[in-house]
Design a protein around this motif. Structure first.
Motif, PDB file in Angstrom:
ATOM      1  N   ASP A   1      30.414  16.563  31.102  1.00 57.86           N
ATOM      2  CA  ASP A   1      31.270  17.073  32.164  1.00 57.86           C
ATOM      3  C   ASP A   1      30.584  18.185  32.956  1.00 57.86           C
ATOM      4  O   ASP A   1      31.119  18.640  33.972  1.00 57.86           O
ATOM      5  CB  ASP A   1      32.605  17.563  31.601  1.00 57.86           C
ATOM      6  CG  ASP A   1      32.457  18.756  30.659  1.00 57.86           C
ATOM      7  OD1 ASP A   1      31.311  19.062  30.247  1.00 57.86           O
ATOM      8  OD2 ASP A   1      33.482  19.382  30.313  1.00 57.86           O
TER       9      ASP A   1
ATOM     10  N   ASP B   1      29.771  15.618  26.315  1.00 51.96           N
ATOM     11  CA  ASP B   1      30.697  14.749  27.039  1.00 51.96           C
ATOM     12  C   ASP B   1      30.292  14.575  28.498  1.00 51.96           C
ATOM     13  O   ASP B   1      30.926  13.838  29.244  1.00 51.96           O
ATOM     14  CB  ASP B   1      32.133  15.266  26.928  1.00 51.96           C
ATOM     15  CG  ASP B   1      32.293  16.697  27.438  1.00 51.96           C
ATOM     16  OD1 ASP B   1      31.406  17.192  28.162  1.00 51.96           O
ATOM     17  OD2 ASP B   1      33.329  17.313  27.126  1.00 51.96           O
TER      18      ASP B   1
ATOM     19  N   GLU C   1      32.097  10.698  24.155  1.00 52.82           N
ATOM     20  CA  GLU C   1      33.337  10.847  24.911  1.00 52.82           C
ATOM     21  C   GLU C   1      34.463  11.523  24.150  1.00 52.82           C
ATOM     22  O   GLU C   1      35.374  12.076  24.764  1.00 52.82           O
ATOM     23  CB  GLU C   1      33.795   9.474  25.400  1.00 52.82           C
ATOM     24  CG  GLU C   1      32.834   8.844  26.402  1.00 52.82           C
ATOM     25  CD  GLU C   1      33.388   7.557  26.997  1.00 52.82           C
ATOM     26  OE1 GLU C   1      34.519   7.179  26.631  1.00 52.82           O
ATOM     27  OE2 GLU C   1      32.684   6.945  27.828  1.00 52.82           O
ATOM     28  N   GLU C   2      34.459  11.482  22.819  1.00 47.94           N
ATOM     29  CA  GLU C   2      35.602  12.046  22.083  1.00 47.94           C
ATOM     30  C   GLU C   2      35.742  13.540  22.353  1.00 47.94           C
ATOM     31  O   GLU C   2      34.759  14.236  22.569  1.00 47.94           O
ATOM     32  CB  GLU C   2      35.459  11.733  20.588  1.00 47.94           C
ATOM     33  CG  GLU C   2      34.177  12.266  19.936  1.00 47.94           C
ATOM     34  CD  GLU C   2      34.329  13.677  19.413  1.00 47.94           C
ATOM     35  OE1 GLU C   2      35.434  14.241  19.495  1.00 47.94           O
ATOM     36  OE2 GLU C   2      33.326  14.211  18.958  1.00 47.94           O
ATOM     37  N   GLN C   3      36.986  14.006  22.337  1.00 51.97           N
ATOM     38  CA  GLN C   3      37.281  15.390  22.694  1.00 51.97           C
ATOM     39  C   GLN C   3      37.785  16.222  21.515  1.00 51.97           C
ATOM     40  O   GLN C   3      38.374  17.280  21.706  1.00 51.97           O
ATOM     41  CB  GLN C   3      38.313  15.411  23.828  1.00 51.97           C
ATOM     42  CG  GLN C   3      37.807  14.824  25.135  1.00 51.97           C
ATOM     43  CD  GLN C   3      36.625  15.587  25.705  1.00 51.97           C
ATOM     44  OE1 GLN C   3      36.658  16.814  25.815  1.00 51.97           O
ATOM     45  NE2 GLN C   3      35.561  14.860  26.047  1.00 51.97           N
TER      46      GLN C   3
ATOM     47  N   THR D   1      33.482  20.237  19.905  1.00 56.45           N
ATOM     48  CA  THR D   1      32.782  20.900  21.001  1.00 56.45           C
ATOM     49  C   THR D   1      31.429  20.228  21.227  1.00 56.45           C
ATOM     50  O   THR D   1      30.953  19.451  20.389  1.00 56.45           O
ATOM     51  CB  THR D   1      32.551  22.381  20.672  1.00 56.45           C
ATOM     52  OG1 THR D   1      31.669  22.468  19.526  1.00 56.45           O
ATOM     53  CG2 THR D   1      33.866  23.090  20.349  1.00 56.45           C
TER      54      THR D   1
END
Length: 239
Positions: free
Chosen positions: A61, A59, A80-82, A85
């Protein structure tokens, strides 16, 4: 939903996570032509060691601006999906006979448990998890590997599963493995000297096999064999 493949190779692929990895272990996992995938911020540590990953998946981050500047165009793949993991984002998008995963153990326990969950969720993607002291893999339907007599072999069921074995001091046959009921800690290879062919069969993709890290090369050779029995791919999520 089935993830789109990002990295495809006919040889094993090295997947590196954010936990600390000894230089010696990293060097042992990299052979000529090995493609390297970094899980998000793991690219930061690799680049500092002079290793440029072929792909960075996650992702994003944790990926530093310094790493972004040196990575060639097209190597950063932001997912982007959360609901998964970074490990799962990577494993589900690598198509190879074997994924060797470093840097996913030795840190937070919840992260390590999540990695085991990911290995089980994507059982069709053979993965060898390599840590400082152990190697871990999800048992395929059938496997035979030569191990030293007396070698520790631990088995941990992630769900109810039946199993059979040859070459172990305490056979698995007839045991009802299940978390909270029956596990297989500290079994060992039968015999008193030399190498023994250990055979394990399991009924479902639910059994983790844990061996000393000294078994890394032997297990990698067996797991990468295209003739090895493998689990089917998961069904598409109807959602």
């Amino acid at each position: 939903m089935i993830a789109t493949t990002i990295v495809h190779d006919s040889r094993p692929v090295l997947l590196v996570g954010g936990a600390k990895v000894k230089k010696k272990l990293l060097s042992a996992a990299i052979v000529d032509g090995t493609r390297i995938v970094a899980a998000d911020g793991a690219a930061n540590r690799l680049i500092k060691r002079g290793v440029l990953p072929d792909a960075v998946i996650g992702d994003m981050d944790s990926l530093s601006s310094a790493a972004r500047e040196v990575l060639p165009e097209g190597r950063i793949h932001r997912i982007e999906e959360q609901d998964s993991t970074d490990f799962e984002k990577c494993l589900s998008r690598i198509e190879a006979p074997l994924v060797v995963a470093l840097g996913f153990s030795g840190g937070r326990l919840d992260h390590q448990l999540a990695v085991l969950h990911g290995m089980m969720r994507y059982a069709d993607r053979p993965c060898l998890l390599v840590g400082k002291r152990e190697v871990v893999f999800l048992a395929p339907p059938r496997i035979e590997v030569g191990l030293p007599a007396g070698c520790r072999v631990s088995l941990f069921p992630m769900a109810p599963v039946g199993a059979r074995s040859e070459g172990l001091a305490w056979p698995l046959d007839g045991l009802d493995f299940e978390p909270g009921r029956q596990i297989g800690t500290s079994n060992r290879v039968a015999g008193e000297g030399g190498e023994v062919a250990v055979r394990i069969e399991v009924e479902s993709p639910s059994m983790m096999v844990i061996l000393p890290v000294a078994c890394f090369a032997a297990v990698r050779t067996v797991l990468r064999d295209p003739g090895l029995a493998r689990w089917a791919a998961p069904r598409p999520d109807p959602r």
